[in-house]
Design a protein around this motif. Structure first.
Motif, PDB file in Angstrom:
ATOM      1  N   ASP A 226      -1.329  17.443   9.270  1.00 43.19           N
ATOM      2  CA  ASP A 226      -0.145  17.170   8.462  1.00 43.19           C
ATOM      3  C   ASP A 226       0.642  16.001   9.031  1.00 43.19           C
ATOM      4  O   ASP A 226       1.219  15.203   8.287  1.00 43.19           O
ATOM      5  N   ALA A 227       0.647  15.840  10.374  1.00 44.37           N
ATOM      6  CA  ALA A 227       1.400  14.758  11.005  1.00 44.37           C
ATOM      7  C   ALA A 227       0.838  13.392  10.607  1.00 44.37           C
ATOM      8  O   ALA A 227       1.590  12.485  10.219  1.00 44.37           O
ATOM      9  N   GLU A 228      -0.499  13.250  10.692  1.00 43.90           N
ATOM     10  CA  GLU A 228      -1.089  11.962  10.327  1.00 43.90           C
ATOM     11  C   GLU A 228      -1.056  11.742   8.815  1.00 43.90           C
ATOM     12  O   GLU A 228      -0.939  10.615   8.344  1.00 43.90           O
ATOM     13  N   GLY A 229      -1.154  12.833   8.043  1.00 43.67           N
ATOM     14  CA  GLY A 229      -1.023  12.694   6.604  1.00 43.67           C
ATOM     15  C   GLY A 229       0.358  12.192   6.218  1.00 43.67           C
ATOM     16  O   GLY A 229       0.506  11.333   5.336  1.00 43.67           O
ATOM     17  N   ALA A 230       1.390  12.712   6.897  1.00 43.75           N
ATOM     18  CA  ALA A 230       2.767  12.268   6.641  1.00 43.75           C
ATOM     19  C   ALA A 230       2.954  10.820   7.063  1.00 43.75           C
ATOM     20  O   ALA A 230       3.576  10.018   6.345  1.00 43.75           O
ATOM     21  N   ALA A 231       2.415  10.462   8.232  1.00 44.26           N
ATOM     22  CA  ALA A 231       2.567   9.094   8.728  1.00 44.26           C
ATOM     23  C   ALA A 231       1.889   8.096   7.800  1.00 44.26           C
ATOM     24  O   ALA A 231       2.437   7.012   7.521  1.00 44.26           O
ATOM     25  N   ALA A 232       0.695   8.433   7.316  1.00 48.61           N
ATOM     26  CA  ALA A 232      -0.017   7.545   6.403  1.00 48.61           C
ATOM     27  C   ALA A 232       0.762   7.374   5.100  1.00 48.61           C
ATOM     28  O   ALA A 232       0.870   6.264   4.561  1.00 48.61           O
ATOM     29  N   THR A 233       1.332   8.465   4.595  1.00 50.25           N
ATOM     30  CA  THR A 233       2.125   8.396   3.360  1.00 50.25           C
ATOM     31  C   THR A 233       3.353   7.526   3.553  1.00 50.25           C
ATOM     32  O   THR A 233       3.684   6.684   2.699  1.00 50.25           O
ATOM     33  N   ARG A 234       4.027   7.698   4.675  1.00 50.37           N
ATOM     34  CA  ARG A 234       5.235   6.918   4.958  1.00 50.37           C
ATOM     35  C   ARG A 234       4.918   5.424   5.004  1.00 50.37           C
ATOM     36  O   ARG A 234       5.678   4.592   4.468  1.00 50.37           O
ATOM     37  N   ALA A 235       3.796   5.075   5.623  1.00 47.15           N
ATOM     38  CA  ALA A 235       3.406   3.662   5.699  1.00 47.15           C
ATOM     39  C   ALA A 235       3.075   3.114   4.312  1.00 47.15           C
ATOM     40  O   ALA A 235       3.458   1.983   3.967  1.00 47.15           O
ATOM     41  N   LEU A 236       2.366   3.901   3.504  1.00 46.45           N
ATOM     42  CA  LEU A 236       1.995   3.447   2.165  1.00 46.45           C
ATOM     43  C   LEU A 236       3.219   3.253   1.273  1.00 46.45           C
ATOM     44  O   LEU A 236       3.307   2.273   0.515  1.00 46.45           O
ATOM     45  N   LEU A 237       4.183   4.181   1.367  1.00 45.40           N
ATOM     46  CA  LEU A 237       5.368   4.099   0.503  1.00 45.40           C
ATOM     47  C   LEU A 237       6.393   3.088   0.998  1.00 45.40           C
ATOM     48  O   LEU A 237       7.376   2.806   0.306  1.00 45.40           O
ATOM     49  N   SER A 238       6.171   2.553   2.195  1.00 50.72           N
ATOM     50  CA  SER A 238       7.070   1.531   2.733  1.00 50.72           C
ATOM     51  C   SER A 238       6.627   0.123   2.347  1.00 50.72           C
ATOM     52  O   SER A 238       7.318  -0.853   2.672  1.00 50.72           O
ATOM     53  N   ARG A 239       5.511  -0.001   1.679  1.00 52.37           N
ATOM     54  CA  ARG A 239       5.023  -1.313   1.276  1.00 52.37           C
ATOM     55  C   ARG A 239       5.888  -1.906   0.179  1.00 52.37           C
ATOM     56  O   ARG A 239       6.549  -1.192  -0.580  1.00 52.37           O
ATOM     57  N   GLY A 240       5.841  -3.243   0.092  1.00 52.14           N
ATOM     58  CA  GLY A 240       6.586  -3.923  -0.958  1.00 52.14           C
ATOM     59  C   GLY A 240       6.130  -3.496  -2.334  1.00 52.14           C
ATOM     60  O   GLY A 240       6.939  -3.241  -3.219  1.00 52.14           O
ATOM     61  N   ARG A 241       4.823  -3.442  -2.510  1.00 57.05           N
ATOM     62  CA  ARG A 241       4.251  -2.933  -3.757  1.00 57.05           C
ATOM     63  C   ARG A 241       3.457  -1.689  -3.389  1.00 57.05           C
ATOM     64  O   ARG A 241       2.275  -1.762  -3.047  1.00 57.05           O
ATOM     65  N   ARG A 242       4.107  -0.573  -3.452  1.00 61.11           N
ATOM     66  CA  ARG A 242       3.513   0.680  -3.001  1.00 61.11           C
ATOM     67  C   ARG A 242       2.576   1.240  -4.068  1.00 61.11           C
ATOM     68  O   ARG A 242       2.688   0.904  -5.252  1.00 61.11           O
ATOM     69  N   PRO A 243       1.650   2.114  -3.664  1.00 57.84           N
ATOM     70  CA  PRO A 243       0.756   2.733  -4.655  1.00 57.84           C
ATOM     71  C   PRO A 243       1.529   3.637  -5.605  1.00 57.84           C
ATOM     72  O   PRO A 243       2.564   4.212  -5.241  1.00 57.84           O
ATOM     73  N   THR A 244       1.006   3.760  -6.803  1.00 60.28           N
ATOM     74  CA  THR A 244       1.623   4.676  -7.773  1.00 60.28           C
ATOM     75  C   THR A 244       0.912   6.024  -7.782  1.00 60.28           C
ATOM     76  O   THR A 244       1.371   6.953  -8.448  1.00 60.28           O
ATOM     77  N   ALA A 245      -0.203   6.126  -7.045  1.00 63.64           N
ATOM     78  CA  ALA A 245      -0.936   7.398  -6.942  1.00 63.64           C
ATOM     79  C   ALA A 245      -1.605   7.462  -5.574  1.00 63.64           C
ATOM     80  O   ALA A 245      -2.113   6.455  -5.073  1.00 63.64           O
TER      81      ALA A 245
END
Length: 341
Positions: A226-245
């Motif tokens: 769960d820790a690495e899953g959360a970290a990966a999500t945080r990095a993805l959603l911090s992008r300028g153009r983040r994923p929509t899915a």
């Protein structure tokens, strides 16, 4: 001096007790030079097999072995393995067969356990999980000549039997669904990249880019926690153009990702759609309920146990069983991307 033992021979020759057992029982696993040294030492020490041990050696252990090389901390919260173990044990118990379970740190330790249990006749067969790219466990199990079933595929595990589902086909069904909703930036929070099923899922996403006209498709490897899953999500959603899915390789990581989205003010499913690769009760009791690839993992465990029991009864006929591809169950966590996203 009392009756010489296998340990005494091992000490004289300078090898492990397992190697001595392989040599004395005529089993593969030691070089011919080492076998000759062991047999010579046994002759010089006037070693003779214990009658009770000989009797036991000719009978079945009425047990199978499962050795898992994953961090124990991640296994403890993984619903997939809980359901798999339940299914395995239910089918084995019906035949009064026990299951020896051991969690180890790496595949080298796993192979050593295989050799020790085989030499001591503790099990009649093995279940191997998480097949890897260029997996050394395949050759090790083939050398032991003990019945073994690999969970994962497709096939091609040397002479070993296998039970598997098509991870590529399952991943393609998810990406096709998300593309049909209008998503063009899709991310994948993946498991360990050395696993074959992780590689197949990652490749399926990459292969979908041109076919579906995706703008971006990225996979981020993790250890399934769960820790690495959360970290990966945080990095993805911090992008300028983040994923929509985002597609997650486990329910636990999907829930962690859902929590991170809430922390960052990203609305699910309005601004972010979430899909989990396993469908446990966790995906159904959270809010919003998570769209998931669903399969009966309890039944899968039973199928693996059944194939191994058949193999123990008839070792000369390897099996290759393809099970049903996980099916997509749509819930509240997926929707077309908003115009703002």
């Amino acid at each position: 001096m009392g009756r010489p033992t296998i340990a005494d021979i091992a000490e004289r020759v300078g090898v492990s007790k397992g190697a001595v057992s392989f040599a004395l029982n005529g089993r593969p696993g030691v070089s011919e030079a080492t076998r000759a040294r062991i047999l010579q030492a046994a002759k010089e020490m006037n070693w003779r097999p214990h009658s009770a041990a000989s009797t036991l050696g000719g009978s079945r252990a009425e047990a199978v072995g499962l050795v898992i090389a994953r961090p124990a901390s991640t296994l403890g919260v993984e619903p997939f393995f809980a359901q798999l173990l339940s299914g395995l044990q239910a089918r084995l118990s019906a035949q009064s067969v026990a299951m020896h379970l051991l969690v180890v740190e790496d595949v080298e330790a796993e192979i050593e356990v295989y050799r020790e249990w085989a030499s001591a006749h503790r099990v009649d067969g093995f279940i191997m999980v998480d097949p890897q790219v260029r997996d050394p466990r395949i050759d090790a199990l083939q050398e032991l000549e003990v019945p073994a079933v690999v969970l994962g595929g497709p096939g091609r595990h040397g002479s070993l039997s296998s039970v598997w589902a098509d991870d590529r086909e399952a991943m393609l069904s998810v990406v096709d669904y998300l593309a049909a909703l209008g998503h063009r930036r899709v991310a994948h929070v993946a498991g360990l990249p050395r696993f074959r099923h992780t590689q197949r899922r990652m490749r399926a996403l990459r292969d979908s880019v041109r076919r579906l006209g995706l703008v971006e498709a990225v996979s981020v490897p993790t250890d399934f926690s769960d820790a690495e899953g959360a970290a990966a999500t945080r990095a993805l959603l911090s992008r300028g153009r983040r994923p929509t899915a985002i597609v997650y390789d486990s329910d636990v990581m999907a829930l962690a990702g859902l929590g991170v989205a809430g922390e960052m003010g990203v609305r699910v499913p309005d601004e972010l759609s979430i899909v989990a690769f396993d469908d446990s009760v966790l995906t159904r009791v959270t809010h919003p309920a998570i769209t998931s690839l669903s399969r009966d993992t309890f039944a899968l465990g039973g199928q693996v146990a059944e194939v191994l029991l058949e193999l123990i009864a008839d070792p000369g006929r390897p099996r290759d069983l393809k099970t049903a591809t996980p099916r997509l169950v749509v819930r509240e966590s997926t929707a077309p991307p908003s115009r703002a996203a």
